[in-house]
Write a protein that holds these residues in place. Structure first.
Motif, PDB file in Angstrom:
ATOM      1  N   ARG A  16       0.816  -1.216   0.000  1.00 11.81           N
ATOM      2  CA  ARG A  16       0.000   0.000   0.000  1.00 11.81           C
ATOM      3  C   ARG A  16       0.854   1.272   0.000  1.00 11.81           C
ATOM      4  O   ARG A  16       0.560   2.218  -0.733  1.00 11.81           O
ATOM      5  CB  ARG A  16      -0.925  -0.002   1.218  1.00 11.81           C
ATOM      6  CG  ARG A  16      -1.898   1.193   1.227  1.00 11.81           C
ATOM      7  CD  ARG A  16      -2.807   1.154   2.443  1.00 11.81           C
ATOM      8  NE  ARG A  16      -3.694   0.001   2.377  1.00 11.81           N
ATOM      9  CZ  ARG A  16      -3.700  -0.989   3.274  1.00 11.81           C
ATOM     10  NH1 ARG A  16      -2.852  -0.955   4.289  1.00 11.81           N
ATOM     11  NH2 ARG A  16      -4.530  -1.997   3.155  1.00 11.81           N
ATOM     12  N   THR A  17       1.933   1.276   0.799  1.00  9.28           N
ATOM     13  CA  THR A  17       2.738   2.489   0.905  1.00  9.28           C
ATOM     14  C   THR A  17       3.396   2.870  -0.424  1.00  9.28           C
ATOM     15  O   THR A  17       3.253   4.018  -0.875  1.00  9.28           O
ATOM     16  CB  THR A  17       3.802   2.339   2.009  1.00  9.28           C
ATOM     17  OG1 THR A  17       3.142   2.131   3.260  1.00  9.28           O
ATOM     18  CG2 THR A  17       4.674   3.572   2.090  1.00  9.28           C
ATOM     19  N   PRO A  18       4.136   1.969  -1.090  1.00  6.62           N
ATOM     20  CA  PRO A  18       4.741   2.381  -2.375  1.00  6.62           C
ATOM     21  C   PRO A  18       3.704   2.733  -3.426  1.00  6.62           C
ATOM     22  O   PRO A  18       3.928   3.642  -4.238  1.00  6.62           O
ATOM     23  CB  PRO A  18       5.574   1.161  -2.789  1.00  6.62           C
ATOM     24  CG  PRO A  18       5.061   0.022  -1.986  1.00  6.62           C
ATOM     25  CD  PRO A  18       4.551   0.601  -0.709  1.00  6.62           C
ATOM     26  N   ILE A  19       2.543   2.052  -3.416  1.00  5.98           N
ATOM     27  CA  ILE A  19       1.506   2.395  -4.389  1.00  5.98           C
ATOM     28  C   ILE A  19       0.985   3.802  -4.130  1.00  5.98           C
ATOM     29  O   ILE A  19       0.789   4.595  -5.058  1.00  5.98           O
ATOM     30  CB  ILE A  19       0.357   1.363  -4.333  1.00  5.98           C
ATOM     31  CG1 ILE A  19       0.832   0.030  -4.925  1.00  5.98           C
ATOM     32  CG2 ILE A  19      -0.861   1.866  -5.106  1.00  5.98           C
ATOM     33  CD1 ILE A  19      -0.183  -1.097  -4.784  1.00  5.98           C
ATOM     34  N   SER A  20       0.779   4.131  -2.855  1.00  2.08           N
ATOM     35  CA  SER A  20       0.304   5.478  -2.505  1.00  2.08           C
ATOM     36  C   SER A  20       1.315   6.538  -2.925  1.00  2.08           C
ATOM     37  O   SER A  20       0.943   7.607  -3.439  1.00  2.08           O
ATOM     38  CB  SER A  20       0.049   5.569  -0.996  1.00  2.08           C
ATOM     39  OG  SER A  20      -0.979   4.679  -0.607  1.00  2.08           O
ATOM     40  N   VAL A  21       2.610   6.252  -2.713  1.00  2.00           N
ATOM     41  CA  VAL A  21       3.647   7.201  -3.104  1.00  2.00           C
ATOM     42  C   VAL A  21       3.663   7.388  -4.611  1.00  2.00           C
ATOM     43  O   VAL A  21       3.751   8.517  -5.120  1.00  2.00           O
ATOM     44  CB  VAL A  21       5.030   6.728  -2.605  1.00  2.00           C
ATOM     45  CG1 VAL A  21       6.136   7.615  -3.174  1.00  2.00           C
ATOM     46  CG2 VAL A  21       5.080   6.747  -1.084  1.00  2.00           C
ATOM     47  N   LEU A  22       3.545   6.284  -5.350  1.00  5.37           N
ATOM     48  CA  LEU A  22       3.544   6.379  -6.812  1.00  5.37           C
ATOM     49  C   LEU A  22       2.357   7.200  -7.308  1.00  5.37           C
ATOM     50  O   LEU A  22       2.502   8.062  -8.187  1.00  5.37           O
ATOM     51  CB  LEU A  22       3.511   4.976  -7.424  1.00  5.37           C
ATOM     52  CG  LEU A  22       4.820   4.189  -7.396  1.00  5.37           C
ATOM     53  CD1 LEU A  22       4.580   2.740  -7.803  1.00  5.37           C
ATOM     54  CD2 LEU A  22       5.854   4.828  -8.314  1.00  5.37           C
ATOM     55  N   LEU A  23       1.181   6.950  -6.755  1.00  5.17           N
ATOM     56  CA  LEU A  23       0.000   7.696  -7.183  1.00  5.17           C
ATOM     57  C   LEU A  23       0.146   9.185  -6.868  1.00  5.17           C
ATOM     58  O   LEU A  23      -0.224  10.045  -7.675  1.00  5.17           O
ATOM     59  CB  LEU A  23      -1.248   7.127  -6.493  1.00  5.17           C
ATOM     60  CG  LEU A  23      -1.700   5.747  -6.969  1.00  5.17           C
ATOM     61  CD1 LEU A  23      -2.849   5.230  -6.104  1.00  5.17           C
ATOM     62  CD2 LEU A  23      -2.123   5.795  -8.434  1.00  5.17           C
ATOM     63  N   GLY A  24       0.711   9.472  -5.697  1.00  6.00           N
ATOM     64  CA  GLY A  24       0.930  10.870  -5.336  1.00  6.00           C
ATOM     65  C   GLY A  24       1.898  11.563  -6.279  1.00  6.00           C
ATOM     66  O   GLY A  24       1.682  12.723  -6.678  1.00  6.00           O
TER      67      GLY A  24
END
Length: 247
Positions: A16-24
């Motif tokens: 979840r964390t890397p996906i959230s960073v990528l989307l941001g």
């Protein structure tokens, strides 16, 4: 069922964390940073870091799944473990030099081959030696020894008279005793922030445990805070004769 549920929850949390960073990053690059080359360079670097983190995690998840699938099948190929360890040491030499760490090996001239899977055993020692380099003190020594063990075989291997024992010792901060029983659990970390910073997925020692189990061996961990750690892999050495009893 609880273990399966916990595993899915942990894996989802790790992704979840890397996906959230990528989307941001993507949203920012399409918005306020659209015409800002310096910001773009920064965000592209961040995206690469997080994508590589996800890639490592997926690779480890696939490895763990494959190993578990074959865990009840004993490998039959005869393997020269010291040769595998030397190859791993050579591959990690650059990482060790970057931290001023010297990797020393002490292998007797004649050691038995063991029934094993060379790729899986390579992964075991890759994980253990890489951890020793990452968590060892800078400008220190990682020492790897190999021997035939007879009198100090772990109690979990009651039917074995001889094992090939490979020990990896670092001179890092050591591990508090309360953490030792849980180190091989999936996603268990002593220091979560530091582990992620160093690129760890939380699955390395779980993979080690399952590979060693497949080889009907044992993993022991000895550590004291401030003194470093010793990870020893015991692998049954079929066909090794017992030493003659003293007269």
């Amino acid at each position: 069922e609880q273990m399966r549920s916990d595993f899915i929850a942990n894996a989802s949390h790790e992704l979840r964390t890397p996906i959230s960073v990528l989307l941001g990053c993507i949203q920012t690059l399409r918005g306020s940073a659209r015409d800002d080359p310096e910001a773009q360079a920064e965000f592209f670097g961040l995206m690469q870091t997080q994508a590589e983190r996800m890639s490592r995690l997926v690779d480890d998840l696939l490895s763990l799944s494959r190993i578990e699938l074959n865990e009840h099948t004993l490998p039959s190929e005869q393997v020269d473990v010291p040769h595998i360890v030397r190859q791993v040491v050579e591959a990690l030499a650059f990482n060790a030099q970057a931290r001023g760490i010297r990797i020393e090996t002490d292998f007797p001239g004649e050691l038995p081959t063991i029934p094993g899977d060379p790729d899986e055993l390579s992964q075991v020692f890759q994980n253990l030696i890489d951890n020793a380099v990452k968590y060892g003190a800078e400008d220190s020594i990682v020492r790897i020894t190999a021997r035939v063990a007879r009198d100090d075989i772990p109690p979990s291997l009651p039917g074995e008279s001889a094992c090939l024992a490979i020990a990896i010792r670092d001179h890092g901060e050591g591990i508090p005793p309360e953490h030792l029983p849980r180190l091989t659990e999936r996603f268990y970390r002593v220091d979560t922030a530091r582990s992620r910073e160093l690129g760890g997925t939380g699955l390395g020692l779980a993979i080690v445990k399952h590979v060693v189990n497949r080889h009907r061996g044992a993993l022991t961990i000895d550590s004291e805070p401030g003194e470093g750690s010793i990870f020893t892999v015991f692998l049954p050495a079929a066909g090794v004769k017992s030493e003659p009893a003293a007269a």
